[in-house]
Design an enzyme around this catalytic site. Structure first.
Site, PDB file in Angstrom:
ATOM      1  N   HIS A 103      -5.113   7.081   0.300  1.00  0.00           N
ATOM      2  CA  HIS A 103      -5.017   5.972   1.261  1.00  0.00           C
ATOM      3  C   HIS A 103      -6.239   6.043   2.170  1.00  0.00           C
ATOM      4  O   HIS A 103      -6.268   6.755   3.161  1.00  0.00           O
ATOM      5  CB  HIS A 103      -3.731   6.093   2.070  1.00  0.00           C
ATOM      6  CG  HIS A 103      -3.341   4.828   2.792  1.00  0.00           C
ATOM      7  ND1 HIS A 103      -4.241   3.827   3.078  1.00  0.00           N
ATOM      8  CD2 HIS A 103      -2.151   4.403   3.291  1.00  0.00           C
ATOM      9  CE1 HIS A 103      -3.631   2.846   3.715  1.00  0.00           C
ATOM     10  NE2 HIS A 103      -2.350   3.167   3.851  1.00  0.00           N
ATOM     11  N   TYR A 157      -6.171   4.423   8.972  1.00  0.00           N
ATOM     12  CA  TYR A 157      -5.670   5.797   8.977  1.00  0.00           C
ATOM     13  C   TYR A 157      -6.836   6.786   8.890  1.00  0.00           C
ATOM     14  O   TYR A 157      -7.992   6.391   9.039  1.00  0.00           O
ATOM     15  CB  TYR A 157      -4.625   5.964   7.877  1.00  0.00           C
ATOM     16  CG  TYR A 157      -3.444   5.036   8.113  1.00  0.00           C
ATOM     17  CD1 TYR A 157      -2.644   5.177   9.253  1.00  0.00           C
ATOM     18  CD2 TYR A 157      -3.167   3.974   7.257  1.00  0.00           C
ATOM     19  CE1 TYR A 157      -1.590   4.310   9.521  1.00  0.00           C
ATOM     20  CE2 TYR A 157      -2.107   3.103   7.510  1.00  0.00           C
ATOM     21  CZ  TYR A 157      -1.336   3.272   8.639  1.00  0.00           C
ATOM     22  OH  TYR A 157      -0.301   2.401   8.909  1.00  0.00           O
ATOM     23  N   ARG A 215      -7.855   3.575  -2.292  1.00  0.00           N
ATOM     24  CA  ARG A 215      -7.640   2.259  -1.680  1.00  0.00           C
ATOM     25  C   ARG A 215      -8.481   2.156  -0.410  1.00  0.00           C
ATOM     26  O   ARG A 215      -8.482   3.082   0.415  1.00  0.00           O
ATOM     27  CB  ARG A 215      -6.164   2.064  -1.340  1.00  0.00           C
ATOM     28  CG  ARG A 215      -5.808   0.608  -0.988  1.00  0.00           C
ATOM     29  CD  ARG A 215      -4.349   0.467  -0.624  1.00  0.00           C
ATOM     30  NE  ARG A 215      -3.861  -0.889  -0.910  1.00  0.00           N
ATOM     31  CZ  ARG A 215      -2.900  -1.495  -0.241  1.00  0.00           C
ATOM     32  NH1 ARG A 215      -2.302  -0.892   0.772  1.00  0.00           N
ATOM     33  NH2 ARG A 215      -2.511  -2.715  -0.570  1.00  0.00           N
ATOM     34  N   ARG A 274      -8.725 -11.762   3.424  1.00  0.00           N
ATOM     35  CA  ARG A 274      -8.185 -13.095   3.682  1.00  0.00           C
ATOM     36  C   ARG A 274      -6.758 -12.973   4.191  1.00  0.00           C
ATOM     37  O   ARG A 274      -5.810 -13.511   3.639  1.00  0.00           O
ATOM     38  CB  ARG A 274      -8.243 -13.957   2.427  1.00  0.00           C
ATOM     39  CG  ARG A 274      -7.575 -13.322   1.236  1.00  0.00           C
ATOM     40  CD  ARG A 274      -7.832 -14.173   0.010  1.00  0.00           C
ATOM     41  NE  ARG A 274      -7.530 -13.371  -1.168  1.00  0.00           N
ATOM     42  CZ  ARG A 274      -6.555 -13.661  -2.013  1.00  0.00           C
ATOM     43  NH1 ARG A 274      -5.800 -14.691  -1.824  1.00  0.00           N
ATOM     44  NH2 ARG A 274      -6.341 -12.909  -3.063  1.00  0.00           N
ATOM     45  N   GLY A 306      -2.203 -11.187   0.156  1.00  0.00           N
ATOM     46  CA  GLY A 306      -1.931 -12.602   0.297  1.00  0.00           C
ATOM     47  C   GLY A 306      -1.920 -13.411  -0.980  1.00  0.00           C
ATOM     48  O   GLY A 306      -1.974 -14.640  -0.943  1.00  0.00           O
ATOM     49  N   ARG A 338       5.139  -7.861  -0.338  1.00  0.00           N
ATOM     50  CA  ARG A 338       6.415  -8.396   0.125  1.00  0.00           C
ATOM     51  C   ARG A 338       7.152  -9.218  -0.925  1.00  0.00           C
ATOM     52  O   ARG A 338       8.384  -9.185  -0.989  1.00  0.00           O
ATOM     53  CB  ARG A 338       6.187  -9.234   1.386  1.00  0.00           C
ATOM     54  CG  ARG A 338       5.738  -8.413   2.577  1.00  0.00           C
ATOM     55  CD  ARG A 338       5.278  -9.285   3.724  1.00  0.00           C
ATOM     56  NE  ARG A 338       4.073 -10.025   3.365  1.00  0.00           N
ATOM     57  CZ  ARG A 338       3.512 -10.933   4.156  1.00  0.00           C
ATOM     58  NH1 ARG A 338       4.050 -11.227   5.314  1.00  0.00           N
ATOM     59  NH2 ARG A 338       2.408 -11.554   3.775  1.00  0.00           N
TER      60      ARG A 338
END
Length: 450
Positions: free
Chosen positions: A245, A250, A297, A343, A381, A403
């Site tokens: 990560h 972070y 990532r 975005r 998104g 989500r």
């Protein structure tokens, strides 16, 4: 009491080896559950598709040529993985690991979202107690953690899926309540996260982040070692690989981004120095488990937790250059590079956070995609239309969804057949309940029968 009752009913059903569907249908109404406030960023859907990348990778072109299906649902060779499609479960904090130990509810959650030949990325999984920054987040630094995660990996593999563990260290995005002896959280610097961001406490209330302390130069190898050991532990737990990560404010970004890192040693100042911490982590993990099981990532343009850089494109290209060099040196590709698209309009309790322009986002994605010599995952998104277009145009190899996948355990099927989607319930994103807002989202067939 409601939470205790749900836990009892849920685990009783699991222990009896029976279907939990009736338990899920009997779950308490939302009003009976203690609800944690919203704390993560929401994404504003965009109207314009990204400008197509100028080149399509050989792997993408080959796969599209061999299949009449849309490229998003065509097979893809991701390192040693033979993926059946390009839809990936994005890492999402869910706060269901009671006492930080992965459990049966988590095994069901990941199993339900598994497809044969599909790729899942876990929620952020902390590599030490110091790395922890919130309640009920799973760890990967004890034998108990390893045994807990085996329940998850076994469930995913039983359905023919692949699962990668995201290794997480929050750095300054923590609180003294989570630190050994009540110490200050650690970071690259002593810079404080502003009051617009809040830390979720063990009782699910929210407080300001405390001031961190800067790691001593001599302490940094110890953090690198925690990442290395976390990767080893993940493989022991049955994971197919790990994702570092390195995004969203972070600890890795606290070293990478120039508005946070004000160090004067070899880990601060120039871009080369700010990249050093990440490079050492990647090198250590690659040497321990192999490049084909190691992924990263990043979010160079995203401003989350006050983590932004004055030259995000240069930062992103700097990361890619280092990854390409590592791949060249070891003679093998890393598993993938995962980039969070800018975005995204972040919000926190209704307060909008500035986002980069669309042009800046397009330029970043296009340049990183073209520069990186390996498999590429994009997230942020996406809806069905834009995912189909982006993969077909070669803008990315795979697309990760958060989500929408959270609320639809059969998301891949719904996406492929263009079926209606369940709506996610934000108020349960970070609660402790193993059922409500976690394991009670219906499959399409169940909803049709109801």
């Amino acid at each position: 009491m409601a939470l205790t009752a749900n836990l009892s009913r849920y685990y009783t059903a699991l222990a009896a080896n029976i279907s939990t569907s009736s338990v899920l249908r009997q779950a308490a109404a939302p009003s009976r559950l203690f609800v944690a406030p919203i704390r993560f960023l929401s994404r504003q859907s965009f109207q314009k598709r990204f400008i197509s990348a100028t080149t399509i990778t050989k792997a993408s072109a080959s796969s599209m040529a061999e299949s009449s299906e849309p490229a998003l649902f065509a097979p893809f060779n991701l390192g040693p993985f033979q993926l059946s499609h390009r839809v990936v479960l994005s890492p999402m904090t869910r706060n269901r690991a009671i006492a930080s130990i992965p459990n049966e509810a988590m095994a069901k959650y990941y199993s339900d979202r598994t497809t044969e030949g599909g790729l899942l990325i876990t929620e952020g999984t902390v590599i030490s107690q110091v790395a922890t920054g919130g309640p009920r987040v799973p760890g990967i630094y004890t034998e108990e953690h390893i045994e807990g995660w085996k329940k998850v990996t076994s469930a995913v593999h039983a359905k023919g899926g692949y699962i990668v563990c995201q290794l997480w260290h929050v750095g300054r995005a923590s609180h003294t309540v989570y630190q050994p002896g009540g110490a200050a959280p650690v970071s690259s610097s002593t810079k404080l996260i502003s009051e617009r961001w809040k830390c979720q406490m063990p009782d699910d209330s929210f407080e300001d982040y405390p001031a961190p302390r800067a790691l001593e130069t001599s302490e940094i190898p110890g953090v690198v070692e925690e990442f290395r050991q976390g990767a080893i532990n993940a493989i022991k737990a049955g994971f197919d690989g790990i994702e570092i990560h390195g995004a969203q404010g972070y600890i890795v970004e606290q070293f990478l981004k120039d508005t946070i890192n004000d160090r004067t040693d070899e880990y601060g100042g120039s871009l080369e120095n700010r990249l050093r911490f990440l490079v050492e982590i990647v090198d250590a993990i690659v040497s321990a488990i192999g490049p084909e099981k190691t992924a990263l990532r990043i979010s160079p343009v995203v401003d989350y937790l006050d983590a932004y850089d004055t030259k995000p494109l240069a930062l992103g290209l700097g990361v890619v250059e280092k990854l390409n060099k590592i791949q060249e040196e070891v003679g093998s590709k890393l598993l993938y590079l995962h980039v969070i698209q800018p975005r995204t309009m972040a919000s926190f309790f209704g307060q909008d956070i500035a986002k980069p322009s669309e042009d800046e986002g397009v330029l970043l994605l296009k340049n990183l995609r073209n520069a990186y010599k390996g498999s590429f995952i994009s997230s942020g998104g996406y809806n069905r239309e834009h995912a189909l277009e982006s993969v077909a145009a070669g803008e990315t190899d795979l697309v990760s969804f958060g989500r929408l996948f959270l609320a639809n355990p059969d998301f891949v099927k719904r996406l492929k057949l263009n079926l209606p989607l369940n709506k996610y319930r934000r108020e349960f994103f970070y609660s402790a309940d193993p059922v409500i807002g976690y394991n009670d989202y219906p499959f399409y067939e169940e909803k049709a029968e109801a």
